[in-house]
Design a protein around this motif. Structure first.
Motif, PDB file in Angstrom:
ATOM      1  N   ILE A 222       0.854  -1.191   0.000  1.00  0.00           N
ATOM      2  CA  ILE A 222       0.000   0.000   0.000  1.00  0.00           C
ATOM      3  C   ILE A 222       0.886   1.236   0.000  1.00  0.00           C
ATOM      4  CG2 ILE A 222      -1.868   1.230   1.144  1.00  0.00           C
ATOM      5  CD1 ILE A 222      -2.674  -1.542   0.223  1.00  0.00           C
ATOM      6  N   MET A 223       0.545   2.199  -0.852  1.00  0.00           N
ATOM      7  CA  MET A 223       1.262   3.479  -0.882  1.00  0.00           C
ATOM      8  C   MET A 223       0.398   4.538  -0.208  1.00  0.00           C
ATOM      9  SD  MET A 223       2.564   5.766  -4.157  1.00  0.00           S
ATOM     10  CE  MET A 223       3.989   4.734  -4.509  1.00  0.00           C
ATOM     11  N   PHE A 224       0.974   5.219   0.773  1.00  0.00           N
ATOM     12  CA  PHE A 224       0.298   6.325   1.456  1.00  0.00           C
ATOM     13  C   PHE A 224       0.944   7.634   1.001  1.00  0.00           C
ATOM     14  CE2 PHE A 224      -0.282   2.692   4.248  1.00  0.00           C
ATOM     15  CZ  PHE A 224      -1.630   2.770   4.572  1.00  0.00           C
ATOM     16  N   TYR A 225       0.127   8.522   0.468  1.00  0.00           N
ATOM     17  CA  TYR A 225       0.622   9.830   0.014  1.00  0.00           C
ATOM     18  C   TYR A 225       0.049  10.891   0.944  1.00  0.00           C
ATOM     19  CZ  TYR A 225       2.019  13.584  -3.167  1.00  0.00           C
ATOM     20  OH  TYR A 225       2.602  14.706  -3.718  1.00  0.00           O
ATOM     21  N   ILE A 236       5.707   3.566   1.170  1.00  0.00           N
ATOM     22  CA  ILE A 236       5.265   2.260   0.696  1.00  0.00           C
ATOM     23  C   ILE A 236       5.338   1.289   1.871  1.00  0.00           C
ATOM     24  CG2 ILE A 236       5.728   0.347  -0.884  1.00  0.00           C
ATOM     25  CD1 ILE A 236       6.952   2.386  -2.797  1.00  0.00           C
ATOM     26  N   VAL A 237       4.212   0.662   2.164  1.00  0.00           N
ATOM     27  CA  VAL A 237       4.104  -0.229   3.322  1.00  0.00           C
ATOM     28  C   VAL A 237       3.662  -1.612   2.845  1.00  0.00           C
ATOM     29  CG1 VAL A 237       3.014  -0.585   5.579  1.00  0.00           C
ATOM     30  CG2 VAL A 237       3.428   1.739   4.745  1.00  0.00           C
ATOM     31  N   ILE A 255       7.821  -0.833   6.699  1.00  0.00           N
ATOM     32  CA  ILE A 255       8.075   0.324   5.844  1.00  0.00           C
ATOM     33  C   ILE A 255       9.119  -0.083   4.801  1.00  0.00           C
ATOM     34  CG2 ILE A 255       8.799   2.722   5.742  1.00  0.00           C
ATOM     35  CD1 ILE A 255       6.222   2.249   7.323  1.00  0.00           C
ATOM     36  N   ARG A 256       8.724  -0.040   3.549  1.00  0.00           N
ATOM     37  CA  ARG A 256       9.597  -0.499   2.470  1.00  0.00           C
ATOM     38  C   ARG A 256      10.284   0.654   1.740  1.00  0.00           C
ATOM     39  NH1 ARG A 256       8.223  -5.360   0.261  1.00  0.00           N
ATOM     40  NH2 ARG A 256      10.067  -4.994  -1.053  1.00  0.00           N
TER      41      ARG A 256
END
Length: 653
Positions: A222-225, A236-237, A255-256
Motif C-alpha cells: 500500500i502506498m500512502f501519500y 510504501i508499506v 516500511i519499504r
C-alpha cells in the motif's frame, strides 16, 4: 588434562531506574499528532478504546499556535485570533526551526516568509531563539513544550483524569537532532514519551489495525501519500502476517520505501496566494503605503488566503475580502481556481517527485503497488489529486481513511500497546531509518616499511534499515587509546536544497581513553577486540550503550572439576545515550572486523526492551550448569570515554 578456550568478558553494571506508576495514578495514555498547522490529540482510557480529544471549542483539531503577551499565554484559536492584532507575539510554524543551527538555510527561509518574527542566534547553543523583548526570548523547543503541555491539559479535561504517558508523531525525515529536540520539549512539558513515532508509520498502523482480517501470508503493498501543511511524504508499506515468539501468527507492517519533499505543502500555497492578494491590494492604489510592509495586514492576508484556498478546492472561484485591511481600507477581489493553479504551477510539478523517490528507495515498480491512499489536508486540492492520479497510473485514489486523524489514532493505539495498563491485539511494526549512519576512523598501517594513515568507513545502519535494532561493532586492530567519528552515511538521494537544510553530517566524535593501559595490565591475555554496543530504539534515536575490551585466555581443566570460566573486561558504560550523563552522541558505528545485530520482531513493553549481554549474543549455547558452581576469576577495569566537539549543538548528538 583437557584444554579449553573461553572468551573473557566482564561488563560494568548499568543502573537503570524505572519509575512505575502508583496505584492512584491515571492509567490513561494519549497521542499527539503535532503538525505544522494543526494539532490532533487522541486518548485511550478504561472504557474508552480510542477517541479524538475535543478542544474547548468542541473541535477535533486545534491550531498549532501560541501567543505570548505580557503575562498571558493563548493557545489554539485564541492565539490565531491574536495574530491579526499582534502577529509579532503569535508563534506559528516554529517546528521548522527544531534542531537547526543559526546558519542553517531553513532559518533564513523562515525569516523571509515571516518577517514579523525577530529570530536571533542562541550564542550558547548555536541554535536560534524568538526574541520578544530585551529580556524575553524563547527557543523553538520551549514553544513546542508549551503546545505539548496545552495538549495534555485538553486531554486531561477530556479524559477527566491526569495523563503523563504519550506517543508523539514526527515526520519520517526528522534526523537525530530534530528528534532530540522533540524529546527535550516533551521533557520540559513534564510528559513521559513512550515513543516518537513517524507520522507515516502511525497512519499505516491505523489503516492496518482496522483491517486485521484482510492481512494474510500474501504481501499487500500500500502506498500512502501524505501532503500536509508544511511537507509531503510518500510511503510504501507491506502488510503481511508473521510468526512471533510471544503471540504466534500476527499481522505486520513493514516500511519499504519513503520519499519526501520538506517544503511542499499547503502553507507554501497559502504564502503564494497571500503575496498575490497583497499585490492586488497595492494595484488598487487605495493607499500610498505598501501593504507588504505591514505585519498585521500580512497576517490578515495569510488567514484569508488559507480560507480562499480551502473554498477553491470545491468551487471554481471565490471572493477574497477583508474589512479594514490597512488604514481602515477594505479589500475585495475575485480569485479563480485556475488563477491559483497558475500561481503554484511550479509547486504542483513537484507532486509526483515523492512517489518516484519512494519507489526508488523500495526498489519497486508502480505495478507492484496494490492501492494508493491519500492522507493530509492538502490532498483535498483537486490539482494535487489530478497530478497524483496521473503519476501513479491507477484508476482511483483511496480515500477510505480519515485524512486528518489517521496519524493520531495510529499513535494512540501504539501508546496503549506500550503502556502496561492496557492489553491490545499485537500488531508488529517494522519501521525504517530514512538516513544511513556510519562509523569512520583512521588507523596507522605499514606497507613495505612505510607507515601511513588509512581512513576507514563502516556502515552501521543502511538506508531504510529496520528499527528498533541493536548492533555490536568490533575494533580489532587497536591496542591504545583511539577515537572514531559517528556520521551520516551516503545522502546522495537528497537534492541540493535538502542537503543544505540537513546540516552537519557529523554526529559526534568519540574518544576512548584507558585502552592502552588495560592492554598493558593484561599482557597475558589475548585481545579479542574493542566492542561497541549500539541501540537504535523505537523512537529512531541511536545510543551507544557501552564499549568494552574483550580478552581471551586458556584455562586448564582438572579432572575432578568442571571447566572454569574466567572473565576479564574493560568497559565504558553508557558512553553517550539515553539516560547517561555524558552526552548526546548516539549514533552509528561499525567495526573493522565484526558486526553483530539483534532485530526485535515485535514491539514490547519497556521492561522487555533490555538487550542480551554480549555473552548471550556471541557465545554458543553453554553446557549444563554443574551442581557446584566452579570458581571464577573476575576483573573489571573501568575506562574513560569522551566526545570531541560541542554536544550542545543541535545538529550534533
Amino acid at each position: 588434562m583437557g584444554l579449553r578456550t573461553w572468551t573473557l568478558c566482564a561488563l560494568l553494571s548499568v543502573f537503570l531506574v524505572i519509575l512505575l506508576p502508583s496505584q492512584t495514578e491515571s492509567v490513561a495514555v494519549m497521542s499527539v499528532d503535532m503538525g505544522s498547522e494543526w494539532m490532533k490529540i487522541a486518548i485511550v482510557k478504561p472504557g474508552v478504546p480510542m477517541e479524538i480529544v475535543l478542544n474547548k471549542e468542541s473541535r477535533r483539531k486545534t491550531p498549532c499556535a501560541v501567543a505570548l503577551k505580557d503575562n498571558e499565554r493563548l493557545f489554539g484559536d485564541n492565539a490565531v485570533g491574536m495574530a491579526a492584532k499582534n502577529p509579532k507575539v503569535t508563534m506559528r510554524y516554529f517546528q521548522d526551526l527544531l534542531g537547526k543551527r543559526a546558519e542553517n538555510p531553513q532559518v533564513e527561509n523562515f525569516s523571509n516568509r515571516f518577517p514579523e518574527y525577530n529570530v536571533v542566534k542562541d550564542e550558547e547553543r548555536g541554535t536560534v531563539r524568538f526574541k520578544l523583548s530585551e529580556e524575553l526570548t524563547y527557543t523553538p523547543e520551549e514553544l513546542l513544550a508549551m503546545m505539548l503541555n496545552y495538549s495534555r491539559i485538553l486531554a486531561e479535561e477530556f479524559a477527566e483524569q491526569p495523563i503523563k504517558d504519550v506517543v508523539i508523531t514526527v515526520p519520517a525525515f526528522f534526523n537525530q537532532a530534530e528528534r532530540r529536540s522533540v524529546l527535550q520539549a516533551a521533557k520540559l512539558a513534564g510528559l513521559k514519551v513512550l515513543q516518537l513515532m513517524n507520522d507515516n508509520t502511525a497512519v499505516a498502523l491505523n489503516y492496518g489495525v482496522f483491517r486485521r482480517k484482510d492481512i494474510n501470508s500474501t504481501a499487500q503493498n500500500i502506498m500512502f501519500y501524505d501532503m500536509g501543511s508544511r511537507s509531503t511524504t510518500c510511503t510504501i508499506v507491506t502488510y503481511q502476517t508473521t510468526k512471533t515468539k510471544e503471540s504466534g501468527i500476527q499481522p505486520q507492517l513493514q516500511i519499504r520505501g519513503v520519499g519526501f519533499d520538506r517544503s511542499l505543502g499547503g502553507l507554501e500555497i497559502d504564502l503564494r496566494l497571500r503575496d498575490h492578494l497583497a499585490k492586488l491590494f497595492n494595484e488598487q492604489k487605495k493607499s500610498k503605503k505598501d501593504v507588504r510592509e505591514n505585519p498585521r495586514s500580512m497576517a490578515k492576508l495569510l488567514k484569508e488566503a488559507n480560507r480562499v484556498k480551502t473554498i477553491l478546492s470545491a468551487n471554481n472561484d471565490h471572493m477574497a475580502q477583508i474589512e479594514g485591511l490597512m488604514d481602515d481600507i477594505d479589500f475585495k477581489s475575485k480569485i479563480t481556481r485556475q488563477e491559483l493553479e497558475e500561481l503554484c504551477g511550479d509547486l504542483f510539478e513537484r507532486v509526483s517527485s515523492p512517489v518516484q523517490k519512494a519507489l526508488t528507495s523500495a526498489e519497486m515498480k508502480m505495478d507492484e503497488i496494490d492501492q494508493v491512499i491519500i492522507v493530509g489536508g492538502s490532498t483535498r486540492i483537486p490539482k494535487v489529486q489530478e497530478l497524483l492520479l496521473k503519476a501513479v497510473g491507477k484508476e482511483e485514489l483511496g480515500k477510505n481513511i480519515n485524512a486528518d486523524e489517521a496519524a493520531a489514532m495510529g499513535a494512540v493505539y501504539q501508546a496503549a500497546a506500550l503502556s502496561k495498563a492496557f492489553k491490545v491485539k499485537p500488531f508488529v511494526v517494522r519501521d525504517a531509518a530514512v538516513f544511513p549512519i556510519q562509523v569512520e576512523f583512521t588507523r596507522e598501517v605499514e606497507e613495505e616499511n612505510v607507515k601511513s594513515l588509512k581512513h576507514n568507513k563502516r556502515i552501521l545502519f543502511q538506508r531504510l534499515a529496520p528499527y528498533p535494532q541493536r548492533k555490536v561493532i568490533t575494533f580489532n586492530r587497536y591496542s591504545d587509546d583511539f577515537e572514531f567519528n559517528i556520521n551520516y552515511g551516503d545522502l546522495s538521494f537528497l537534492d541540493a536544497e535538502d542537503l543544505k537544510i540537513f546540516g552537519s553530517l557529523n554526529l559526534t566524535t568519540v574518544k576512548l581513553r584507558g585502552v592502552g593501559e588495560s592492554f598493558q595490565k593484561n599482557v597475558d591475555y589475548e585481545s579479542k577486540g574493542i566492542k561497541a554496543h549500539f541501540n537504535m530504539d523505537e523512537s529512531g534515536i541511536l545510543s551507544l550503550d557501552r564499549v568494552e575490551a574483550v580478552f581471551e585466555t586458556v584455562v586448564e581443566e582438572k579432572p575432578e572439576q568442571e571447566s572454569t570460566l574466567t572473565k576479564l573486561g574493560n568497559t565504558i558504560s553508557s558512553l553517550f545515550g539515553g539516560g547517561s550523563s555524558t552526552s548526546e552522541s548516539k549514533e552509528n558505528a561499525t567495526d573493522s572486523v565484526q558486526e553483530e545485530e539483534e532485530v526485535p520482531t515485535e514491539a514490547t513493553k519497556e521492561d522487555d526492551q533490555e538487550s542480551k549481554t554480549p555473552d548471550s549474543e556471541q557465545e554458543p549455547p553453554s553446557e549444563p550448569e554443574p551442581a557446584k558452581e566452579p570458581p571464577t576469576e573476575e576483573k573489571v577495569l573501568e575506562l574513560e570515554g569522551s566526545e570531541a566537539g560541542n554536544p550542545g549543538h543541535a545538529e550534533e548528538f
